[in-house]
Design a protein around this motif. Structure first.
Motif, PDB file in Angstrom:
ATOM      1  N   LYS B 151      22.421  27.898  23.389  1.00 52.68           N
ATOM      2  CA  LYS B 151      22.970  28.446  24.637  1.00 52.68           C
ATOM      3  C   LYS B 151      23.110  27.349  25.696  1.00 52.68           C
ATOM      4  O   LYS B 151      24.093  27.301  26.432  1.00 52.68           O
ATOM      5  CB  LYS B 151      22.074  29.578  25.158  1.00 52.68           C
ATOM      6  N   PHE B 154      26.092  25.224  24.842  1.00 49.58           N
ATOM      7  CA  PHE B 154      27.372  25.891  25.105  1.00 49.58           C
ATOM      8  C   PHE B 154      27.713  25.862  26.601  1.00 49.58           C
ATOM      9  O   PHE B 154      28.849  25.601  26.980  1.00 49.58           O
ATOM     10  CB  PHE B 154      27.328  27.340  24.590  1.00 49.58           C
ATOM     11  N   TYR B 264      27.002  43.680  30.606  1.00 46.77           N
ATOM     12  CA  TYR B 264      26.235  42.856  29.675  1.00 46.77           C
ATOM     13  C   TYR B 264      25.889  43.736  28.485  1.00 46.77           C
ATOM     14  O   TYR B 264      26.182  44.941  28.485  1.00 46.77           O
ATOM     15  CB  TYR B 264      24.978  42.288  30.342  1.00 46.77           C
ATOM     16  N   LYS B 265      25.268  43.151  27.466  1.00 44.89           N
ATOM     17  CA  LYS B 265      24.907  43.944  26.295  1.00 44.89           C
ATOM     18  C   LYS B 265      23.726  44.830  26.646  1.00 44.89           C
ATOM     19  O   LYS B 265      22.627  44.331  26.913  1.00 44.89           O
ATOM     20  CB  LYS B 265      24.555  43.033  25.113  1.00 44.89           C
ATOM     21  N   GLY B 266      23.968  46.123  26.681  1.00 40.84           N
ATOM     22  CA  GLY B 266      22.907  47.045  27.057  1.00 40.84           C
ATOM     23  C   GLY B 266      23.193  48.431  26.533  1.00 40.84           C
ATOM     24  O   GLY B 266      24.186  48.654  25.835  1.00 40.84           O
ATOM     25  N   GLN B 273      28.019  48.767  30.340  1.00 43.83           N
ATOM     26  CA  GLN B 273      27.456  47.993  29.225  1.00 43.83           C
ATOM     27  C   GLN B 273      28.218  48.277  27.933  1.00 43.83           C
ATOM     28  O   GLN B 273      27.655  48.713  26.934  1.00 43.83           O
ATOM     29  CB  GLN B 273      25.960  48.287  29.112  1.00 43.83           C
ATOM     30  N   PHE B 274      29.524  48.027  28.015  1.00 39.12           N
ATOM     31  CA  PHE B 274      30.403  48.198  26.856  1.00 39.12           C
ATOM     32  C   PHE B 274      30.945  46.849  26.413  1.00 39.12           C
ATOM     33  O   PHE B 274      32.008  46.748  25.820  1.00 39.12           O
ATOM     34  CB  PHE B 274      31.555  49.156  27.190  1.00 39.12           C
ATOM     35  N   THR B 275      30.222  45.786  26.720  1.00 39.07           N
ATOM     36  CA  THR B 275      30.677  44.454  26.356  1.00 39.07           C
ATOM     37  C   THR B 275      29.472  43.569  26.070  1.00 39.07           C
ATOM     38  O   THR B 275      28.331  44.005  26.200  1.00 39.07           O
ATOM     39  CB  THR B 275      31.547  43.855  27.475  1.00 39.07           C
ATOM     40  N   ARG B 276      29.720  42.342  25.675  1.00 43.17           N
ATOM     41  CA  ARG B 276      28.632  41.416  25.388  1.00 43.17           C
ATOM     42  C   ARG B 276      29.139  39.980  25.494  1.00 43.17           C
ATOM     43  O   ARG B 276      30.340  39.733  25.472  1.00 43.17           O
ATOM     44  CB  ARG B 276      28.047  41.653  23.996  1.00 43.17           C
ATOM     45  N   GLY B 277      28.206  39.041  25.561  1.00 45.02           N
ATOM     46  CA  GLY B 277      28.573  37.626  25.559  1.00 45.02           C
ATOM     47  C   GLY B 277      28.042  36.886  26.767  1.00 45.02           C
ATOM     48  O   GLY B 277      27.597  37.494  27.749  1.00 45.02           O
ATOM     49  N   PHE B 278      28.073  35.549  26.681  1.00 48.35           N
ATOM     50  CA  PHE B 278      27.625  34.696  27.781  1.00 48.35           C
ATOM     51  C   PHE B 278      28.766  33.835  28.314  1.00 48.35           C
ATOM     52  O   PHE B 278      28.547  32.873  29.026  1.00 48.35           O
ATOM     53  CB  PHE B 278      26.470  33.802  27.305  1.00 48.35           C
ATOM     54  N   LEU B 279      29.980  34.168  27.914  1.00 48.48           N
ATOM     55  CA  LEU B 279      31.162  33.450  28.371  1.00 48.48           C
ATOM     56  C   LEU B 279      31.257  33.499  29.892  1.00 48.48           C
ATOM     57  O   LEU B 279      30.716  34.401  30.524  1.00 48.48           O
ATOM     58  CB  LEU B 279      32.412  34.120  27.775  1.00 48.48           C
ATOM     59  N   SER B 340      21.209  43.298  17.380  1.00 43.39           N
ATOM     60  CA  SER B 340      21.901  42.012  17.266  1.00 43.39           C
ATOM     61  C   SER B 340      23.397  42.190  17.455  1.00 43.39           C
ATOM     62  O   SER B 340      23.911  43.269  17.475  1.00 43.39           O
ATOM     63  CB  SER B 340      21.616  41.362  15.920  1.00 43.39           C
TER      64      SER B 340
END
Lengths: 340, 340
Positions: B151, B154, B264-266, B273-279, B340
């Motif tokens: 992380k 990145f 966020y991922k939740g 919380q319908f998405t995810r990632g650290f972009l 995950s």
């Protein structure tokens, strides 16, 4: 004795010395028992591929997701299948057996495998879908045609509604290889139009109404991992039979083809060759106003649009038939640029 | 004898049988010469890491790019360095030596290595930068802390102006390991704000004026491959010393932090919380109008904005201090969701 090679040399030396001693001194051992001391080079890639059972790999991909998430799971599913059928050199890789993985999932024991870093779009970043990353790595290790197979797999992923009916049925009927399911419901299916984890997961969540941290979303990605590993094997099997072209071709959407008239990897900057990739342009570039001459926007890269709008007008006047262009472009597998 | 394991077992058996024969029958060999027949399991990951020379790896990454492109190049640079210092188990992997790669580049001979599939954002697709993919795979094979290190790498990539001064100087002074350069000019530097190959390359082209298929763009990616492999090793070295936190921390931009209040991922879909990632959200989502209540647009996923605009207004009224939120969010390394 610092490494495996030394260990083998040592064993060879002991065996050889003992055998020679026996031959020379006691004549009790035949010459044929003297092992050939191999040079011990690891065979270069690609390693041998044999036809695999698509449905078995789908189930292993799903199991692999439970143990290693998407990327390690897809890689493991394909390579462990080859190890079980081919043996060496796949036996060189640090991969647990199918039984060991079943046990690890049951006992929630963590095991690391190659390509595990790709999970959740690489370190959870949401970039490239990990199932594609893991399956892609496996493809490149087992086929000379990895570039072509990978591209077909990626385009298929963008257009396929995950999870597959097959995976949904396996889950509902408890035919996968896990004992306890994150969810055994049939799950809604969605097309991502993207190889991005972030986009793929988000679109599925919006379609299904499940949150990104839900068990159902995780189960969806497990089934998707099986589906991607299965499709990779279907393509590898077809390639082995020399029938890759009959299974699928790399195609572009009409929107992407129009973009690619100017925008692709090439040597002419002024013509728009300042980008690269085979992504579906319209998946991210929803705002096409930079190409309308009356607008006052800059491009995505803050460049004044003058050049582009004039160019677009010029192209319209010249009338380089779009359909002819599409035909030409669809036959072009790569960009014109020769550099990697 | 179908695999390496069988081969070693065979050698062991010959050595053992011969030795026992000698002991029992001729008493000529001491018991200490009987090798221990190891179970012969491949050591599980992670494999041992030792401190590596950052500048040597930078040069190997650049050389690796010339031979295997970005992803295979970054992976090879790190793992071949460990093989040369540690030996087994790295000797199990199908990797050519440094001298073999120099020769292959000179003679333009193709060699395949693991992770080669990641080139050009994976099969040329323009997704995840291959240098990050290859370096990431190496990191996950050699450290228990691979998730944290990856992380940090990145985020550093997103904010660093490539190519580095160090790489530009090596090229100008011909201190890299190739004999013939794609370009030995000092190259313009640009920040991508993205881990995407497509975005990283496009932004550099627009900054520099070079086309995507130019030798200069390819050379830029070669220097970047060295830079990414070097930074990966710098982080791994720091981790080995227990000083990872002093080198870098995972941070978010103010814009991304504001998005992550809801997205966020939740487990709570309605909260976003319908998405995810650290972009970096703002790298792609430049159009924030869905969050302005007076607009008539749908969200990126064609969902009416009503819910979101009301929610945004509600948040503003409640006044959940943004700075407090930022502080909390910056301390949160992952999402709240446990899957995950």
């Amino acid at each position: 004795m610092k490494n495996r090679r030394d260990f083998i040399k040592y064993l060879s030396a002991v065996a050889l010395a003992s055998s020679i001693y026996l031959m020379v001194d006691t004549k009790k051992v035949e010459a044929s028992s003297i092992p050939i001391v191999q040079t011990n080079e690891i065979p270069p890639l690609p390693w041998p591929y044999v036809e695999l059972d698509v449905e078995e790999v789908r189930k292993l991909g799903h199991l692999g997701y439970y143990a290693f998430a998407c990327s390690g799971g897809a890689f493991w599913a394909i390579i462990i299948s080859l190890r079980d059928k081919v043996g060496y050199p796949y036996t060189l890789l640090p991969l647990p057996s199918i039984d060991e993985v079943k046990q690890a999932v049951k006992e929630k024991v963590h095991i690391n495998v190659p390509l595990i870093h790709g999970e959740g779009g690489a370190f959870g970043w949401g970039s490239l879908c990990g199932a594609l990353n893991g399956a892609g790595a496996a493809i490149s290790m087992v086929s000379e045609n990895w570039k072509e197979i990978g591209k077909i797999l990626f385009r298929w992923y963008e257009t396929f509604p995950f999870p597959s009916d097959a995976s949904n049925e396996y889950a509902v009927n408890h035919q996968f290889l896990v004992e306890k399911y994150k969810s055994d419901k049939p799950l809604p299916r969605s097309v991502s139009n993207s190889v991005s984890c972030h986009v793929s997961v988000s679109r599925w969540c919006v379609k299904s109404g499940y949150a990104s941290g839900s068990k159902e979303r995780s189960e969806r990605c497990g089934r998707l991992t099986g589906d991607v590993a299965a499709m990779a094997v279907e393509l590898l099997n077809a390639d082995l039979r020399g029938e890759l072209d009959t299974v699928a071709k790399l195609t572009f959407t009409p929107e992407t083809l129009e973009c690619r008239i100017c925008h692709y990897k090439g040597k002419d900057y002024e013509m728009g060759q300042f980008t690269r990739g085979f992504l579906q342009c319209e998946s991210c570039h929803t705002d096409m106003r930079p190409h309308i001459s009356s607008n006052t926007l800059n491009t995505a890269f803050d460049v004044p649009i003058g050049t582009w709008s004039l160019l677009a007008a010029g192209l319209a006047i010249v009338g380089t038939g779009i359909h002819l262009g599409r035909k030409m472009l669809n036959s072009r597998k790569g960009g014109k640029g020769g550099e990697s």
